[in-house]
Design an enzyme around this catalytic site. Structure first.
Site, PDB file in Angstrom:
ATOM      1  N   SER A  48       0.804  -1.224   0.000  1.00  0.00           N
ATOM      2  CA  SER A  48       0.000   0.000   0.000  1.00  0.00           C
ATOM      3  C   SER A  48       0.836   1.273   0.000  1.00  0.00           C
ATOM      4  O   SER A  48       0.317   2.351  -0.112  1.00  0.00           O
ATOM      5  CB  SER A  48      -0.972  -0.002   1.173  1.00  0.00           C
ATOM      6  OG  SER A  48      -0.273   0.169   2.369  1.00  0.00           O
ATOM      7  N   LYS A  87      -6.198   4.154   8.753  1.00  0.00           N
ATOM      8  CA  LYS A  87      -5.233   5.034   8.114  1.00  0.00           C
ATOM      9  C   LYS A  87      -5.708   6.478   8.129  1.00  0.00           C
ATOM     10  O   LYS A  87      -4.933   7.408   8.377  1.00  0.00           O
ATOM     11  CB  LYS A  87      -4.994   4.568   6.675  1.00  0.00           C
ATOM     12  CG  LYS A  87      -4.193   3.284   6.610  1.00  0.00           C
ATOM     13  CD  LYS A  87      -4.049   2.810   5.186  1.00  0.00           C
ATOM     14  CE  LYS A  87      -3.159   1.567   5.133  1.00  0.00           C
ATOM     15  NZ  LYS A  87      -3.113   1.012   3.780  1.00  0.00           N
TER      16      LYS A  87
END
Ligand SMILES: Nc1ncnc2c1ncn2[C@@H]1O[C@H](COP(=O)(O)OP(=O)(O)OP(=O)(O)O)[C@@H](O)[C@H]1O
Ligand SMILES: [Mg+2]
Length: 806
Positions: A714, A757
């Site tokens: 990611s 996140k």
């Protein structure tokens, strides 16, 4: 009667340093009491209550006179040259015995000596004279005084009495022969006693029976009865001594020195059995027997328990095995075999309790209520096992406790972190020294009910199975409704029914939970809180709780929202609220000191005061500092403790076009760095990058916090942006963070952990978050207040990322 028989316990005259004051008591004492004492009637006597001696006529005993009233009695008697009456207390514990605490038959006594020892203790030596009976206790004296009737010993004798007295003396002599180490004087004294009554009292005085039995002998006024009773006691004694000698002889033959202790115990027990006395072991066995009957064990278990009890009964008490069997039986007895009458679950109540204990978490509470509703409607059905997954301090354990509260059950907790041996869950076999049941059974014994909520903490930290058997498979057995009604702990060796236990698991991360275990569970994710949510939790729960813990009243200390917000942003960086609570506690303690010292009566804490209390801010916005130069991009990572930001740093040095990667990157992450570089190269022309800038240099990509391993795809977008920034010489905007996987064709692919996140970005002071377009559907998971504070850029291709970031 001229023998002196002293009770062996405390022979006063042998004491060194004893001052003998002959008959006279100390004069001041005497004078003081003489002045206040009313005349004592002639038919009354002063009484000295005693706790553990029965004085018979003719006997000489030392007595410790440790009570004020007794001292007064003795002194009065000495002063008036009277006798004292000795009465046994019915209850030893009583300090100032009244009429109800004394036997009403006793012995008059002459005080032969009154001694004050150097330590201040008073002793008297007195000789018993005659039985008496109390007629009435008189009041108004500083000592016990009673009107008494003296009991005359009948002088008449008859052949029946003579005969009995004769055998009594014979038997007494026989006993003395059987006993080891009898002083010669005692035999001489016994032979010298004359008259049946004197003989009876002499023997009653020295025979080894309880004080109660002695008192009974004292109260037998009829001489013939008394002789009969004594004969019986002596005969019994002789039997016992003979048996004990026999055992002695027999056991000595068969057992050697090593087992001496055993032997002695054996002897002791045999003797006690012979005596029919309350042998400790016999009593213990009887107790265990009763406990087994009351433990409501299933048939199979009770059979096992009885078998072990039999074994115990035959075992010498000193044997090492004895305590093992005993411990085992204790386990069987104390386990909650029977099911409790469980109270009906009241869903409305449960909702109220969940709301009361926890702020927010709406989805989770709803799921919990569904779960409870199903259990209520179908209690015997196989409900799934809930597993709360989330970073530390987000309320997993406390939700479990609320569920227990809501269902009226007790709460038990078993930590599985680091458990790598099956035996920790399922116990060791009893053949091991010091073996014990596993932690499931242990915690059940602790909560004492098998209808509890049992929280299995940290299932994700369960060690891998190895040489000692797989703990996960043991846990599977515990959780599996098909099997857990007959869960077999190795130590117990009998099945225990776990089907009434409501299991809840917790974990920080999902992917290390062993697969088969995960399949059994219904995963409920608790991703962490936004600053706004934390503020609410702090206001409603943490502040009141910490106030109470410090003992402050709400009006004594006020903490402003600005202060709470500052603690959340600058002093803690976490997904949960545990550190937040701790820091709030610190603030209140420092306030408590000020109030306790009287420096102020009321304290108001604002954001500005925190520096003085908690020290310098721990978390500064590092983002601005770090990304000020070209070549650094802010990425977002998912970690077990919630989300975090991470920096991708790229640097260029003269070289040959190599790519160097550092920061403990995993394979996948290294590959995405390579892909990112390829993408940048492919766009060199568009980005105005001179080809030799790439060919004549080595590029180094580093992801700091080098000590922690990192992996996953990611960070692809961030790598791409960092490289592009480096090679174009344009710095990345300081308030932008990004996440997303990249493909070689420049597409941005979706990633996981969006909520964590995004919350991490918010905590770090980021204003704009770049996310893959295909993660747009995750937006609804993000709390509204976080959504409001951030700007989202949804990207499909890496080129869009450059536009927004540079
Ligand atoms: N939503 C909430 N409302 C009120 N208090 C909360 C909430 N979430 C957490 N807390 C409080 O935060 C503290 C920490 O929670 P808890 O011990 O349950 O964390 P946990 O998730 O079990 O963490 P760990 O993984 O470290 O065991 C508790 O005192 C709990 O009451
Ligand atoms: Mg916990």
């Amino acid at each position: 009667m001229n023998q002196e028989v002293t009770s062996s316990s405390d022979d006063v005259r042998a004491d060194a340093g004893v001052r003998m004051d002959a008959l006279a008591p100390k004069s001041q004492d005497g004078a003081a009491s003489a002045a206040t004492v009313r005349a004592i009637p002639d038919d009354a006597m002063v009484i000295v209550p005693v706790r553990n001696v029965v004085l018979f006529p003719g006997m000489v005993v030392p007595l410790v006179v440790d009570r004020e009233r007794s001292r007064a009695a003795v002194q009065e008697a000495v002063r008036q040259q009277r006798m004292v009456g000795i009465l046994l207390q019915t209850n030893r514990e009583v300090e100032q015995p009244g009429p109800d605490d004394l036997h009403w038959v006793g012995t008059t006594a002459n005080v032969l000596r009154y001694v004050t020892a150097t330590d201040g203790a008073h002793h008297v030596i007195c000789q018993g004279a005659q039985r008496f009976r109390v007629l009435q206790f008189l009041e108004g004296y500083p000592m016990t005084v009673a009107r008494v009737q003296l009991i005359e010993e009948s002088a008449q004798t008859s052949p029946e009495i003579e005969g009995r007295a004769h055998s009594l003396k014979e038997r007494a002599l026989e006993i003395l022969r059987l006993l080891p180490q009898v002083p010669e004087e005692l035999i001489v004294a016994l032979q010298g006693v004359d008259g049946p009554a004197r003989l009876a009292d002499f023997i009653a005085g020295v025979i080894d029976v309880s004080v109660e039995e002695k008192q009974a002998l004292l109260e037998m006024f009829d001489l013939r009865n008394r002789l009969d009773k004594l004969l019986e006691l002596l005969t019994h004694r002789i039997e016992v001594l003979k048996v004990s000698r026999e055992i002695d002889a027999r056991t000595r033959e068969s057992i050697d020195d090593r087992n001496r202790e055993h032997l002695l115990r054996e002897q002791l027990r045999t003797i006690q059995k012979e005596l029919g006395e309350g042998d400790d072991t016999v009593a213990e066995i009887a107790e265990l027997d009763k406990a087994i009957a009351e433990a409501k064990m299933p048939e199979e278990v009770e059979k096992q328990a009885r078998k072990e009890l039999k074994r115990l009964e035959r075992m010498p008490e000193g044997a090492g095995e004895y305590s093992m069997v005993r411990t085992y039986l204790d386990w069987l007895i104390e386990l909650p075999w029977a099911a409790d009458a469980t109270t009906e679950i009241d869903i409305a109540d449960a909702r109220r309790i969940l709301d009361e204990d926890h702020y927010g978490l709406e989805k989770i509470k709803k799921r919990i209520l569904e779960y409870l509703a199903v259990r209520k409607l179908n209690p015997s059905g196989k409900s799934p096992i809930l597993c709360f997954v989330g970073p530390p301090g987000v309320g997993k354990t406390s939700l479990g406790q609320s569920i227990a509260k809501a269902t009226g059950r007790k709460f038990a907790r078993v930590s599985l972190g680091g458990v790598h041996d099956e035996a920790e869950i399922r116990g060791h076999r009893r053949t091991y020294i010091g073996s014990l049941p596993g932690n499931i059974i242990q915690s059940l014994r602790k909560v004492a009910t098998r209808n509890c909520v049992m929280m299995l903490d940290e299932v994700d930290k369960l060690g891998a199975g190895g040489f000692h058997g797989d703990p996960a498979s043991a846990l599977l057995e515990v959780l599996d409704p098909e099997q857990n009604s007959t869960f077999r702990d190795n130590y117990l060796g009998v099945p225990f029914d776990l089907s009434g236990v409501m299991f809840i698991c917790t974990a920080n991360v999902l992917d290390t939970i062993p697969g088969p275990l995960r399949d059994r569970m219904e995963i409920i994710q608790l991703p962490g809180y936004t600053a706004q949510e934390k503020l609410q939790i702090a206001r409603r729960y943490l502040v009141p709780r910490q106030l109470a813990a410090t003992g402050l009243r709400a009006e004594q200390c006020e903490i402003g929202d600005d202060a709470l917000a500052a603690i959340i942003d600058d002093y803690t960086r976490e997904a949960g609220v545990r550190n937040l609570e701790r820091e709030i506690g610190k603030v209140f303690r420092s306030v408590a000191v000020r109030i306790a010292e009287g420096r102020s009566e009321r304290v108001q804490v604002g954001a500005g005061d925190l520096h003085g209390i908690l020290g310098a801010r721990i978390f500064e916005s590092e983002v601005a500092m770090r990304t000020a130069v070209p070549g650094v991009a802010t990425g977002l990572a998912w970690t077990p403790v919630g989300g975090d930001i991470l920096f991708v740093e790229a640097a260029r040095m003269p070289g040959t076009g190599k790519l160097i990667l550092t920061g403990q990157l995993g394979e996948v992450m290294k590959e995405s760095a390579q892909a990112a570089l390829s993408l940048v190269k492919a766009r060199a022309a568009e980005l105005n990058i001179a080809p030799e800038a790439i060919e004549k240099s080595d590029i180094h990509v580093h992801v700091p916090a080098g000590a922690t391993p990192k992996d996953g795809p990611s960070a692809g977008v961030a790598m791409f942006v960092a490289l592009a920034s480096l090679l174009t010489g344009r710095a990345v905007r300081t308030d932008v963070a990004m996440t997303g996987e990249i493909s070689l064709r420049g597409l941005v692919l979706p990633i996981g952990g969006v909520k964590e996140k995004v919350l991490a970005a918010l905590r770090a002071g980021i204003k704009t978050v770049m996310l893959p377009e295909r993660n747009r559907r995750d937006l609804e998971d993000i709390p509204p207040d976080a959504r409001e504070q951030l700007q989202f850029v949804w990207i499909e291709r890496v080129d869009q990322a450059l536009a927004a970031a540079l």
